[in-house]
Design a protein around this motif. Structure first.
Motif, mmCIF file in Angstrom:
data_model
loop_
_atom_site.group_PDB
_atom_site.id
_atom_site.type_symbol
_atom_site.label_atom_id
_atom_site.label_comp_id
_atom_site.label_asym_id
_atom_site.label_seq_id
_atom_site.Cartn_x
_atom_site.Cartn_y
_atom_site.Cartn_z
ATOM 1 N N UNK A 81 0.857 -1.365 0.008
ATOM 2 C CA UNK A 81 0.107 -0.127 0.052
ATOM 3 C C UNK A 81 0.658 1.193 -0.014
ATOM 4 N N UNK A 82 1.775 1.180 0.607
ATOM 5 C CA UNK A 82 2.868 2.439 0.855
ATOM 6 C C UNK A 82 3.234 2.698 -0.489
ATOM 7 N N UNK A 91 -6.151 0.882 -1.182
ATOM 8 C CA UNK A 91 -6.272 1.279 0.259
ATOM 9 C C UNK A 91 -6.097 -0.016 1.331
ATOM 10 N N UNK A 92 -6.017 0.224 2.507
ATOM 11 C CA UNK A 92 -5.759 -0.690 3.475
ATOM 12 C C UNK A 92 -6.554 -0.804 4.709
ATOM 13 N N UNK A 93 -7.083 -1.848 5.065
ATOM 14 C CA UNK A 93 -7.540 -2.251 6.285
ATOM 15 C C UNK A 93 -6.592 -2.824 7.160
ATOM 16 N N UNK A 109 10.604 -1.122 4.868
ATOM 17 C CA UNK A 109 10.357 -0.708 3.180
ATOM 18 C C UNK A 109 9.548 0.633 3.199
ATOM 19 N N UNK A 110 9.160 1.280 4.148
ATOM 20 C CA UNK A 110 8.179 2.301 4.409
ATOM 21 C C UNK A 110 8.355 3.324 5.584
ATOM 22 N N UNK A 111 7.729 4.317 5.507
ATOM 23 C CA UNK A 111 7.678 5.076 6.656
ATOM 24 C C UNK A 111 6.218 5.170 7.108
#
Length: 324
Positions: A81-82, A91-93, A109-111
């Motif tokens: 998702x990032x 989107x993410x749930x 691998x994301x902030x």
């Protein structure tokens, strides 16, 4: 100007294309939406996601497809998702685990803050401490007595290292002053199976995956980890009521969009979640799952997530959790 057959054909073609062009440029959404759930199918997060997105799809007039991306305590799905375009079509749930992973992984691998836009929480879902009947333990004080008599020998299941179920159990351990060992699994389904078989001692499970087993006697509920009793299990005390104050843990499920998603899209998604939660079908579904509907405005949810990331940092440190 001479109105030829060719001119007429071009004019009619242009007119026919207008609705499509207006749709392509206009209102969101105008194509299917993908919802990433960073846990396997059948998990509480997955069940809640499907209940909500079914209604959202009807209201928004587009298919909403749930994409289960389990593994690595939810971080595989989070990364997907990032890296997605911030256009509202991915989107993410996710669960409370979203605010835990920054502290249990040395490198992601994301902030967690910059790469996600909080939309709204969807539900607050109590965890229930369950154990196999074969253990002959019927109350929380009995479990604590056995754990204290055998320090380091009792174990508990979690839906992955650093998951919300893991953090709930660690907070309980600290408050109860017991020594037990975490046995992480890829999701709730595996954890429940191992506890039912008696190979793992206990599990702070979301209510949804275990309510059937509790009702048919395959699992014994000792306490719920939430600040108040669960509507689905009103006879089961909270861990605080059962003698472990300071052990309360709020397990929630919420919606996120990629970072920099336009406010108009974020607000539309939040509105649609609220609308879905107010339908009789979702209310009934949540009641059977033991879930309480819970929503916030995007800015409020953003503030909540930031505060919980800070508080979980302290919990992870106090619990001495291993950083991957």
């Amino acid at each position: 100007m001479k109105f030829t057959r060719r001119t007429l054909a071009l004019t009619l073609a242009a007119a026919a294309a207008l609705p499509f062009a207006a749709s392509a440029q206009g209102g969101y959404p105008n194509k299917p939406i993908r919802v990433v759930v960073p846990f396997p199918a059948g998990s509480t997060t997955d069940i809640i996601a499907r209940a909500i997105t079914d209604k959202m799809s009807q209201s928004m007039g587009q298919p909403i497809v749930v994409d289960n991306r389990g593994g690595a305590s939810g971080t595989i799905g989070q990364a997907a998702v990032a890296q997605a375009a911030p256009d509202g079509y991915t989107i993410m749930i996710h669960s409370s685990s979203h605010t835990v992973s920054p502290h249990t992984f040395a490198k992601l691998p994301f902030d967690t803050l910059a790469d996600f836009t909080p939309v709204t929480p969807i539900s607050s879902t109590p965890n229930v401490l369950v154990i196999s009947p074969s253990k002959n333990i019927k109350t929380l004080p009995e479990l604590l007595a056995q754990a204290r008599a055998n320090p380091g020998k009792m174990n508990f299941a979690s839906a992955g290292q650093g998951s919300a179920t893991h953090l709930n159990a660690e907070k309980f351990k600290l408050a109860a002053r017991i020594d037990a060992v975490n046995v992480p699994f890829k999701g709730s389904a595996e954890a429940v199976t191992e506890v039912m078989a008696g190979r793992v001692d206990y599990y702070f499970s979301p209510i949804a995956p275990v309510i059937g087993q509790i009702r048919n006697g395959q699992l014994v509920p000792l306490a719920v980890g939430s600040p108040k009793r669960a509507a689905a299990l009103p006879q089961v005390p909270t861990t605080a009521e059962a003698g472990v104050p300071g052990s309360e843990f709020n397990f929630w499920i919420g919606m996120f969009a990629p970072g920099k998603t336009p406010a108009a899209i974020v607000n539309r998604l939040q509105d649609e979640v609220v609308k879905a939660l107010n339908t009789p079908e979702v209310k009934e579904r949540f009641l059977t799952l033991g879930a309480d509907a819970w929503t916030l405005e995007p800015a409020q949810f953003d503030a909540y997530v930031r505060e919980e990331i800070k508080s979980n940092a302290a919990l992870v440190k106090a619990a001495g959790l291993e950083v991957k």
